[in-house]
Design a protein around this motif. Structure first.
Motif, PDB file in Angstrom:
ATOM      1  N   GLY A  16      26.341  84.668 -57.867  1.00 33.45           N
ATOM      2  CA  GLY A  16      26.664  84.377 -56.470  1.00 33.45           C
ATOM      3  C   GLY A  16      26.140  83.004 -56.073  1.00 33.45           C
ATOM      4  N   CYS A  17      26.905  82.309 -55.244  1.00 34.35           N
ATOM      5  CA  CYS A  17      26.450  81.049 -54.636  1.00 34.35           C
ATOM      6  C   CYS A  17      26.507  79.811 -55.549  1.00 34.35           C
ATOM      7  N   VAL A  18      27.079  79.959 -56.752  1.00 32.08           N
ATOM      8  CA  VAL A  18      27.139  78.806 -57.662  1.00 32.08           C
ATOM      9  C   VAL A  18      28.270  77.837 -57.286  1.00 32.08           C
ATOM     10  N   GLY A  19      29.238  78.346 -56.494  1.00 32.58           N
ATOM     11  CA  GLY A  19      30.311  77.467 -56.032  1.00 32.58           C
ATOM     12  C   GLY A  19      31.702  77.803 -56.559  1.00 32.58           C
ATOM     13  N   LYS A  20      31.939  79.052 -56.926  1.00 29.55           N
ATOM     14  CA  LYS A  20      33.259  79.444 -57.457  1.00 29.55           C
ATOM     15  C   LYS A  20      34.366  79.239 -56.418  1.00 29.55           C
ATOM     16  N   THR A  21      34.132  79.795 -55.217  1.00 32.14           N
ATOM     17  CA  THR A  21      35.137  79.659 -54.155  1.00 32.14           C
ATOM     18  C   THR A  21      35.341  78.174 -53.827  1.00 32.14           C
ATOM     19  N   SER A  22      34.244  77.437 -53.786  1.00 27.41           N
ATOM     20  CA  SER A  22      34.328  76.008 -53.436  1.00 27.41           C
ATOM     21  C   SER A  22      35.162  75.233 -54.464  1.00 27.41           C
ATOM     22  N   LEU A  23      35.008  75.576 -55.758  1.00 23.83           N
ATOM     23  CA  LEU A  23      35.788  74.877 -56.797  1.00 23.83           C
ATOM     24  C   LEU A  23      37.285  75.149 -56.623  1.00 23.83           C
ATOM     25  N   PHE A  32      36.416  71.391 -48.534  1.00 27.41           N
ATOM     26  CA  PHE A  32      35.058  71.823 -48.898  1.00 27.41           C
ATOM     27  C   PHE A  32      34.363  72.339 -47.642  1.00 27.41           C
ATOM     28  N   ASN A  33      33.695  73.483 -47.796  1.00 22.13           N
ATOM     29  CA  ASN A  33      32.974  74.078 -46.670  1.00 22.13           C
ATOM     30  C   ASN A  33      31.505  74.183 -47.065  1.00 22.13           C
ATOM     31  N   SER A  34      30.607  73.621 -46.273  1.00 18.92           N
ATOM     32  CA  SER A  34      29.203  73.643 -46.696  1.00 18.92           C
ATOM     33  C   SER A  34      28.528  74.993 -46.426  1.00 18.92           C
ATOM     34  N   ASN A  35      29.237  75.916 -45.799  1.00 19.39           N
ATOM     35  CA  ASN A  35      28.663  77.258 -45.594  1.00 19.39           C
ATOM     36  C   ASN A  35      29.004  78.163 -46.767  1.00 19.39           C
ATOM     37  N   THR A  38      29.958  84.818 -48.666  1.00 22.84           N
ATOM     38  CA  THR A  38      29.955  85.670 -49.863  1.00 22.84           C
ATOM     39  C   THR A  38      31.326  86.297 -50.086  1.00 22.84           C
ATOM     40  N   THR A  39      31.830  86.099 -51.308  1.00 22.39           N
ATOM     41  CA  THR A  39      33.100  86.725 -51.668  1.00 22.39           C
ATOM     42  C   THR A  39      32.817  88.206 -51.899  1.00 22.39           C
ATOM     43  N   VAL A  40      33.521  89.090 -51.213  1.00 26.17           N
ATOM     44  CA  VAL A  40      33.260  90.521 -51.403  1.00 26.17           C
ATOM     45  C   VAL A  40      34.347  91.199 -52.211  1.00 26.17           C
ATOM     46  N   ALA A  64      33.721  88.055 -56.864  1.00 19.33           N
ATOM     47  CA  ALA A  64      32.426  88.101 -56.191  1.00 19.33           C
ATOM     48  C   ALA A  64      31.307  87.931 -57.210  1.00 19.33           C
ATOM     49  N   GLY A  65      30.364  87.025 -56.936  1.00 21.20           N
ATOM     50  CA  GLY A  65      29.282  86.787 -57.897  1.00 21.20           C
ATOM     51  C   GLY A  65      28.078  87.673 -57.683  1.00 21.20           C
ATOM     52  N   GLN A  66      27.933  88.222 -56.488  1.00 25.31           N
ATOM     53  CA  GLN A  66      26.741  89.033 -56.200  1.00 25.31           C
ATOM     54  C   GLN A  66      26.703  90.264 -57.111  1.00 25.31           C
ATOM     55  N   THR A 122      26.702  68.727 -59.169  1.00 26.63           N
ATOM     56  CA  THR A 122      26.076  67.542 -59.787  1.00 26.63           C
ATOM     57  C   THR A 122      25.647  66.505 -58.749  1.00 26.63           C
ATOM     58  N   ASP A 123      26.090  66.678 -57.502  1.00 24.66           N
ATOM     59  CA  ASP A 123      25.599  65.775 -56.447  1.00 24.66           C
ATOM     60  C   ASP A 123      24.113  66.032 -56.179  1.00 24.66           C
ATOM     61  N   LEU A 124      23.600  67.181 -56.680  1.00 28.65           N
ATOM     62  CA  LEU A 124      22.178  67.497 -56.503  1.00 28.65           C
ATOM     63  C   LEU A 124      21.409  67.250 -57.812  1.00 28.65           C
ATOM     64  N   SER A 150      31.244  68.418 -59.112  1.00 26.94           N
ATOM     65  CA  SER A 150      30.714  68.555 -57.758  1.00 26.94           C
ATOM     66  C   SER A 150      31.920  68.909 -56.893  1.00 26.94           C
ATOM     67  N   ALA A 151      31.946  70.181 -56.459  1.00 24.87           N
ATOM     68  CA  ALA A 151      33.044  70.590 -55.561  1.00 24.87           C
ATOM     69  C   ALA A 151      32.893  69.819 -54.255  1.00 24.87           C
ATOM     70  N   LYS A 152      31.660  69.525 -53.902  1.00 16.28           N
ATOM     71  CA  LYS A 152      31.388  68.814 -52.643  1.00 16.28           C
ATOM     72  C   LYS A 152      31.997  67.408 -52.649  1.00 16.28           C
TER      73      LYS A 152
HETATM   74  N1  LIG Z   1      25.713  70.427 -52.819  1.00 16.87           N
HETATM   75  C1  LIG Z   1      26.726  71.197 -53.229  1.00 16.87           C
HETATM   76  N2  LIG Z   1      26.909  72.409 -52.685  1.00 16.87           N
HETATM   77  C2  LIG Z   1      27.946  73.153 -53.138  1.00 16.87           C
HETATM   78  C3  LIG Z   1      28.835  72.706 -54.153  1.00 16.87           C
HETATM   79  N3  LIG Z   1      29.739  73.682 -54.378  1.00 16.87           N
HETATM   80  C4  LIG Z   1      29.430  74.684 -53.543  1.00 16.87           C
HETATM   81  N4  LIG Z   1      28.357  74.372 -52.785  1.00 16.87           N
HETATM   82  C5  LIG Z   1      27.719  75.197 -51.750  1.00 16.87           C
HETATM   83  O1  LIG Z   1      27.158  76.355 -52.382  1.00 16.87           O
HETATM   84  C6  LIG Z   1      27.276  77.487 -51.538  1.00 16.87           C
HETATM   85  C7  LIG Z   1      28.012  78.608 -52.278  1.00 16.87           C
HETATM   86  O2  LIG Z   1      29.341  78.203 -52.533  1.00 16.87           O
HETATM   87  P1  LIG Z   1      30.504  79.284 -52.777  1.00 16.87           P
HETATM   88  O3  LIG Z   1      31.690  78.518 -53.197  1.00 16.87           O
HETATM   89  O4  LIG Z   1      30.637  80.159 -51.590  1.00 16.87           O
HETATM   90  O5  LIG Z   1      29.859  80.112 -53.986  1.00 16.87           O
HETATM   91  P2  LIG Z   1      30.430  81.376 -54.773  1.00 16.87           P
HETATM   92  O6  LIG Z   1      30.045  81.201 -56.194  1.00 16.87           O
HETATM   93  O7  LIG Z   1      31.882  81.541 -54.492  1.00 16.87           O
HETATM   94  O8  LIG Z   1      29.593  82.571 -54.133  1.00 16.87           O
HETATM   95  P3  LIG Z   1      29.911  84.165 -54.145  1.00 16.87           P
HETATM   96  O9  LIG Z   1      31.140  84.364 -53.333  1.00 16.87           O
HETATM   97  O10 LIG Z   1      28.708  84.799 -53.502  1.00 16.87           O
HETATM   98  O11 LIG Z   1      30.052  84.608 -55.551  1.00 16.87           O
HETATM   99  C8  LIG Z   1      28.015  76.998 -50.259  1.00 16.87           C
HETATM  100  O12 LIG Z   1      27.068  76.721 -49.276  1.00 16.87           O
HETATM  101  C9  LIG Z   1      28.726  75.746 -50.731  1.00 16.87           C
HETATM  102  O13 LIG Z   1      28.926  74.831 -49.679  1.00 16.87           O
HETATM  103  C10 LIG Z   1      28.610  71.401 -54.687  1.00 16.87           C
HETATM  104  O14 LIG Z   1      29.336  70.905 -55.570  1.00 16.87           O
HETATM  105  N5  LIG Z   1      27.541  70.694 -54.206  1.00 16.87           N
END
Ligand SMILES: Nc1nc2c(ncn2[C@@H]2O[C@H](COP(=O)(O)OP(=O)(O)OP(=O)(O)O)[C@@H](O)[C@H]2O)c(=O)[nH]1
Length: 213
Positions: A16-23, A32-35, A38-40, A64-66, A122-124, A150-152
């Motif tokens: 969870g939270c690694v950025g799957k949805t964001s990619l 890109f959404n910085s929030n 959680t994908t359910v 869902a990653g959780q 990778t921006d971090l 970096s999805a961001k």
């Molecule tokens: N700095 C940074 N933050 C990112 C990046 N990609 C995603 N995030 C942030 O990481 C958090 C989780 O991103 P999600 O895309 O929701 O992660 P997920 O893997 O889909 O999470 P689950 O739905 O819980 O499995 C969010 O706050 C995103 O904005 C990135 O490339 N850089």
């Protein structure tokens, strides 16, 4: 093969939270959404590609990653042609989770499923906790291509899906030639004439005829 349309199912997995949805949202909608929402449940988005004249329809599944949703995994990755296994370069615990996914996908989908491993965020770079060398070595050892994104900042995202699609096209071509070989062997076998043994009783119709005498 050249004019075929390929329908490929791709699944994104990882902690969870690694950025799957964001990619996925970066790749398909360029947003890109910085929030973190959680994908359910899993959902999929479509993308059409044309690679060297080969038309490809991707159905990209977000899962869902959780941990509490992990049991749902098999429902979503069933029949996948490819998988994107995502970890967060700033989160050390997200990389071992990729290894668990590699084992599970290989066990459930076999060696034909194409795998790519992606180190996101990778921006971090300053907060990196997963060594690039270790991730690359592991990926090579399990036959997966490794990417960093970096999805961001929209870095490397397109390469992930392009690299995976090329791999799935290669796999489809291999499968196609395997099927052709099997078909050829099958038709050769059908042409083999089976010569009866001398001891074999005559066919039923002959016996019936003789029983009249
Ligand atoms: N700095 C940074 N933050 C990112 C990046 N990609 C995603 N995030 C942030 O990481 C958090 C989780 O991103 P999600 O895309 O929701 O992660 P997920 O893997 O889909 O999470 P689950 O739905 O819980 O499995 C969010 O706050 C995103 O904005 C990135 O490339 N850089």
């Amino acid at each position: 093969m050249a004019n075929n349309v390929h329908d490929f199912k791709v699944v994104l997995v990882g902690e969870g939270c690694v950025g799957k949805t964001s990619l996925i949202l970066r790749y398909i909608e360029n947003t890109f959404n910085s929030n973190h929402i959680t994908t359910v449940q899993a959902s999929f988005l479509k993308k059409k590609l044309n690679i060297d004249g080969q038309r490809v329809n991707l159905a990209i599944w977000d899962t869902a990653g959780q941990e509490q949703f992990h049991a749902l995994g098999p429902l979503y990755y069933r029949n996948s042609n490819g998988a994107v296994l995502v970890y967060d370069i700033t989160d050390a615990s997200s990389f071992p989770k990729v290894k668990v996914w590699v084992k599970e996908l290989r066990k459930m989908l076999g060696n034909d499923v194409c795998l790519v491993i992606v180190g996101n965020k990778t921006d971090l770079e300053k907060e990196r906790h997963v060594s690039l060398e270790e991730a690359e070595q592991y990926s090579e050892a399990v036959g997966a291509i490794h990417f960093q994104t970096s999805a961001k900042l929209d870095e490397g995202v397109e390469d992930v899906f392009l690299g995976l699609t090329n791999k799935m096209l290669e796999q489809a071509a291999k499968q196609h030639s395997r099927n052709e070989t099997l078909e050829r062997q099958g038709s050769q076998r059908r042409n083999v004439i089976i010569v009866d043994d001398e001891d074999t009783p005559p066919p039923a119709s002959t016996r019936q005829c003789c029983s009249h005498f």
